[in-house]
Design an enzyme around this catalytic site. Sequence first.
Site, mmCIF file in Angstrom:
data_model
loop_
_atom_site.group_PDB
_atom_site.id
_atom_site.type_symbol
_atom_site.label_atom_id
_atom_site.label_comp_id
_atom_site.label_asym_id
_atom_site.label_seq_id
_atom_site.Cartn_x
_atom_site.Cartn_y
_atom_site.Cartn_z
ATOM 1 N N GLU A 158 -10.310 -10.230 -4.467
ATOM 2 C CA GLU A 158 -10.987 -9.560 -3.349
ATOM 3 C C GLU A 158 -12.495 -9.445 -3.604
ATOM 4 O O GLU A 158 -13.109 -8.410 -3.342
ATOM 5 C CB GLU A 158 -10.368 -8.183 -3.102
ATOM 6 C CG GLU A 158 -8.933 -8.261 -2.600
ATOM 7 C CD GLU A 158 -8.368 -6.910 -2.212
ATOM 8 O OE1 GLU A 158 -7.737 -6.805 -1.147
ATOM 9 O OE2 GLU A 158 -8.540 -5.945 -2.991
ATOM 10 N N GLU A 234 -1.453 -10.261 0.225
ATOM 11 C CA GLU A 234 -1.046 -8.868 0.080
ATOM 12 C C GLU A 234 -0.669 -8.330 1.450
ATOM 13 O O GLU A 234 -1.532 -7.974 2.256
ATOM 14 C CB GLU A 234 -2.177 -8.008 -0.516
ATOM 15 C CG GLU A 234 -2.464 -8.284 -1.970
ATOM 16 C CD GLU A 234 -3.461 -7.305 -2.575
ATOM 17 O OE1 GLU A 234 -3.690 -6.230 -1.959
ATOM 18 O OE2 GLU A 234 -4.020 -7.610 -3.639
#
Length: 578
Positions: A158, A234
């Site tokens: 991320e 995710e």
Amino acid sequence: MPVFSTDNGVFSLDGKPMTILSGAIHYFRTHPDQWRDRLEKLKDCGFNTVETYTPWNLHEKTPGCFDFTGMLDIGRFLDTAAEVGLYAIVRPGPFICAEWEFGGLPADLLADGDIRLRCRDARFIERQARYLKALFGHVVPRQVTHGGNVLMLQVENEYGSYGDDKVYLEAMRDIYIENGVDVPLFTSDGPAAAYIQNGRIDGTLATGNFGGHVAYSAAQLKSLVPEGPHMCTEFWCGWFDHWGEAHHTRDAADAAGTFAQILDSGCSVNVYMFHGGTNFGFMNGANYQERYDPTVTSYDYDSVLSEAGDLTDKFFTFRKVVEERFGALPPVRVKNSEKRAYGKVTLDGCLPLCDALGKPVESAAPVDMEKLGQAYGYTLYRASFETYGEDVTLRVFNVRDRVNVFVDGVRAGVLYRRNGDERLQVSGLAAGRHTIELLNENMGRVNYGVHLHDPKGIDGVAVNDRYIFGWENFPLPMEDLSPLTFGPYRACGAPAFYAGSFEVDEPADTFLDVTGFGKGFAVVNGFNLGRFWPSEGPQKRLYVPAPVLRKGRNDIRLFESEGQSAPFVTLTDAPDLG
């Protein structure tokens, strides 16, 4: 050997299109004797892949010394997954976020206050390269290209929501390749243009992370990564908890409906978390958006399996989604573990913290934990100051993270970073010299965002705006409580250690209820179960995995920082997450 590919806009295995149905299970949040149980439950739910991060801060507790044994034996975890019939996705980071202490980065990085994290700083890259070389010694031989089960590896994590340093990202990618990684590489970011564009790297597949709004999120991902294949790396099927807020839950039907929408959009998916597990020891992280918010010990996450690995409603609703899209599954074979209520455990030992202190480190001003060579636990700071009969305002600068303040051995109050506390009023002190002690707790380093650089300790103390100089610093890492010598139990009203023992006929999962205690942590048979803080909640009990127990005598140790204790704790057969 199987050939896995991301060419032509699809995932394929041996030339056949493959939908990745993955579930996140972190080996380091689950006792190794329970890995097979959790993995078999993932397989029984119809999934074909397991995903895991790797925790750099546990694998390299001491710089240059790497540990891949016991709970950190990623090779054994991946081999067990293969035996169960699962492929694997590994996300080494080395920054992993994951609501994990410091996002998985080692605390000793902060001993050098000049190092810059997650960027092209050569010192940071060199440290990561050394760790990744050690890690890949266990992962590279288990790639599908070597006859193993590892399909893909993620570079960084991320990153698009943190920075924009492409030089750094490319250096990280190259470290993977130089160490023999030859399966597809990928990045994962939220499905917004800035996140994906800042986080992606040439030669890797960009994927997205989201928990809902599938039509929008999947469309965004596809517009930004038109070449495909597409994956939600995710899918947040639940959420994590901070101390002092309500326990998060997500309706099983709602979560399964979103899971179905992701598959129907043409995306592969990794369910985060399939099994959350536990932030054992001091490994919970913290968030810092508007304020500092540390994460609780449980990482139950309201996920598909409970913290103790039990099948939840989500297990059955998700399994139904898989069957509706990929065909009937064999009957469910897996079962929940036995839970036992072992009852009250009498605490017959007590040792006040003041009687357990070692030799201090002397300094002019208080020293940060990391510069004392300490990663986790507590630090006690002690000094003296002069008063002249006036009331006193104590000011503690930059509390990180929670400080119990004592003047002449009497508790003067508590300062908590989350509340922005830094001042205490103390009245009635006679003229003369007084002793001040500050018990500082590292409640978890920030694991996400721009506040990542998060050293622990205090920056200084002033009395009526006059600095106090001349300090004793007592590192209290709390790594091993076995050498402590206990006297008889007593409610001493001060920070203290407590001890007791209990008998077990057959080890089973159980839950430690610490009603009557304030705040601290608990250790059973040398295994740190994590922090407790029942008055703050939401979590009220600590999970005790069956493999931690043994037949016969079992020992329990607690540390309590608030001066609140009871003559017993209780082992019960149910959790209480609030």
